[in-house]
Design an enzyme around this catalytic site. Structure first.
Site, PDB file in Angstrom:
ATOM      1  N   GLY A   1       0.818  -1.199   0.000  1.00  0.00           N
ATOM      2  CA  GLY A   1       0.000   0.000   0.000  1.00  0.00           C
ATOM      3  C   GLY A   1       0.852   1.248   0.000  1.00  0.00           C
ATOM      4  O   GLY A   1       2.061   1.206   0.244  1.00  0.00           O
TER       5      GLY A   1
ATOM      6  N   ASP B   1      -3.422   4.176   2.211  1.00  0.00           N
ATOM      7  CA  ASP B   1      -3.589   4.209   3.664  1.00  0.00           C
ATOM      8  C   ASP B   1      -3.625   5.648   4.160  1.00  0.00           C
ATOM      9  O   ASP B   1      -2.663   6.402   3.967  1.00  0.00           O
ATOM     10  CB  ASP B   1      -2.437   3.457   4.346  1.00  0.00           C
ATOM     11  CG  ASP B   1      -2.597   3.429   5.852  1.00  0.00           C
ATOM     12  OD1 ASP B   1      -3.349   2.571   6.346  1.00  0.00           O
ATOM     13  OD2 ASP B   1      -1.977   4.269   6.528  1.00  0.00           O
TER      14      ASP B   1
ATOM     15  N   TYR C   1      -3.911  12.549  10.053  1.00  0.00           N
ATOM     16  CA  TYR C   1      -2.923  13.053   9.108  1.00  0.00           C
ATOM     17  C   TYR C   1      -3.291  14.428   8.566  1.00  0.00           C
ATOM     18  O   TYR C   1      -2.446  15.100   7.961  1.00  0.00           O
ATOM     19  CB  TYR C   1      -2.752  12.085   7.929  1.00  0.00           C
ATOM     20  CG  TYR C   1      -2.309  10.687   8.307  1.00  0.00           C
ATOM     21  CD1 TYR C   1      -1.839  10.390   9.585  1.00  0.00           C
ATOM     22  CD2 TYR C   1      -2.359   9.649   7.380  1.00  0.00           C
ATOM     23  CE1 TYR C   1      -1.446   9.112   9.930  1.00  0.00           C
ATOM     24  CE2 TYR C   1      -1.964   8.366   7.709  1.00  0.00           C
ATOM     25  CZ  TYR C   1      -1.515   8.098   8.993  1.00  0.00           C
ATOM     26  OH  TYR C   1      -1.131   6.824   9.325  1.00  0.00           O
TER      27      TYR C   1
ATOM     28  N   LYS D   1      -8.735   5.810   9.658  1.00  0.00           N
ATOM     29  CA  LYS D   1      -8.515   5.474  11.072  1.00  0.00           C
ATOM     30  C   LYS D   1      -9.288   6.425  11.980  1.00  0.00           C
ATOM     31  O   LYS D   1      -9.366   7.625  11.720  1.00  0.00           O
ATOM     32  CB  LYS D   1      -7.019   5.543  11.401  1.00  0.00           C
ATOM     33  CG  LYS D   1      -6.155   4.655  10.515  1.00  0.00           C
ATOM     34  CD  LYS D   1      -4.700   4.703  10.928  1.00  0.00           C
ATOM     35  CE  LYS D   1      -3.826   3.993   9.901  1.00  0.00           C
ATOM     36  NZ  LYS D   1      -3.585   4.818   8.706  1.00  0.00           N
TER      37      LYS D   1
ATOM     38  N   HIS E   1      -7.137   3.904  15.656  1.00  0.00           N
ATOM     39  CA  HIS E   1      -5.773   4.352  15.355  1.00  0.00           C
ATOM     40  C   HIS E   1      -4.790   4.009  16.484  1.00  0.00           C
ATOM     41  O   HIS E   1      -3.686   3.531  16.227  1.00  0.00           O
ATOM     42  CB  HIS E   1      -5.766   5.863  15.109  1.00  0.00           C
ATOM     43  CG  HIS E   1      -4.591   6.339  14.333  1.00  0.00           C
ATOM     44  ND1 HIS E   1      -4.621   7.422  13.499  1.00  0.00           N
ATOM     45  CD2 HIS E   1      -3.316   5.883  14.246  1.00  0.00           C
ATOM     46  CE1 HIS E   1      -3.449   7.606  12.929  1.00  0.00           C
ATOM     47  NE2 HIS E   1      -2.628   6.681  13.383  1.00  0.00           N
TER      48      HIS E   1
END
Length: 309
Positions: free
Chosen positions: A19, A49, A54, A83, A116
């Site tokens: 990934g 991913d 993020y 996540k 997460h």
């Protein structure tokens, strides 16, 4: 194995064995995530991913929709991971957290949704903990969170559910949960030649849980979260470089191939064009038994992301 190879998950779905990771330190412009994701899909990655934490889901989503619009892929060709971040660690907030990611990505569903981090926040000295100004929930076990994620799967918002950064004890708390409807399909953890996760991999294999590896090439320094500060650069390791030079490959390709041959799903991360392409070129060679032993011996049980919380 080939670039289109998949691993079966315990719920009947499949995950591509390699990934593209979209995390980057805060010093990187968010636009880089869009550019890199678009290029990754163009050169052949079909497993992306991402995560709410993020802070680049909108950019990643735009990149995906560009490649859908130009005919490179269909949505069903792509395996997309999200996540659940800690600020949604209350059962009645789980679906809201998922919906926020879906809205940012402009998607109707995720292929995989993970807890997460296995954090159960508690009140300390009468004060509640906050993260980036958001109040965190006190003393809420992640077993209840996983039950709420099961409901997201039943609602068709995600195809598979799993966890990230869980150790064996924490996985067992979910696996032994009364009324468990779906087992976690995977556990995404830091894993590389300096941290081979042998015991955790064995436990996951015994319980039909796929181990997904991040920081497979080491990690960029991220002062904000204390990642990799003071750690050796994995891709400069002399043993790894010696093997790479002898077989005519890059150290990154050898590090990736090492994990793939151990049955681990890998997430390769780079924002550099030639490295994004090179990291996908790991299916036309195989490491011999002696090279695998040499790489295994490099294990230091060393983490780039120590996660003190």
């Amino acid at each position: 194995m080939s670039v289109s190879s998949h691993t079966s998950l315990n719920d009947g779905n499949r995950i591509p064995v390699i990934g593209f990771g979209t995390y980057a330190p805060e010093t990187y412009p968010k636009s880089k995530a869009e550019e890199a994701t678009e290029l990754a899909i163009k050169v052949g990655y079909r497993h992306i991913d991402g995560a709410y934490m993020y802070s680049n889901e909108a950019e990643v989503g735009r990149a995906i929709h560009k490649k859908i619009s130009d005919g490179t892929i269909r949505r069903e060709d792509l395996f997309l991971t999200g996540k659940l971040w800690c600020t949604f660690h209350r059962p009645n907030l789980v679906q809201k957290g998922l919906q926020r990611s879906l809205e940012a990505l402009n998607m109707k569903y995720l292929d995989l949704f993970l807890i997460h981090v296995p954090v159960e926040f508690q009140v300390i000295s009468g004060k509640q903990i906050s993260w980036d100004g958001a109040l965190l929930n006190s003393s809420l076990p992640f077993r209840n969170i996983f039950q709420a994620m099961e409901q997201c799967k039943d609602a068709g918002l995600v195809k598979s559910i799993g966890v990230s950064n869980f150790n064996r004890r924490q996985l067992e708390l979910i696996l032994k949960k009364r009324g468990l409807k779906y087992k976690p399909v995977c556990n995404q953890v830091e894993c590389h030649v300096y941290l081979n996760q042998e015991k955790l991999l064995k436990f996951c294999n015994e319980n039909d849980i796929v181990l997904v590896a991040y920081s497979v090439l080491g990690s960029s320094r991220d002062v904000t979260f204390g990642v990799a500060v003071g750690c050796p650069v994995l891709l400069e390791d002399p043993v790894l470089n010696g093997i790479a030079q002898r077989i005519g490959r890059t150290p990154a390709q050898v590090a990736l191939r090492y994990l793939l041959q151990r049955g681990i799903v890998v997430l390769a991360k780079s924002y550099t064009e030639h490295r994004i392409k090179e990291n996908l070129q790991v299916f036309d060679f195989q490491l011999g038994e002696e090279d695998m032993k040499s790489l295994y011996a490099l294990n230091k049980n060393m983490r780039y992301g120590k996660m003190p919380m």
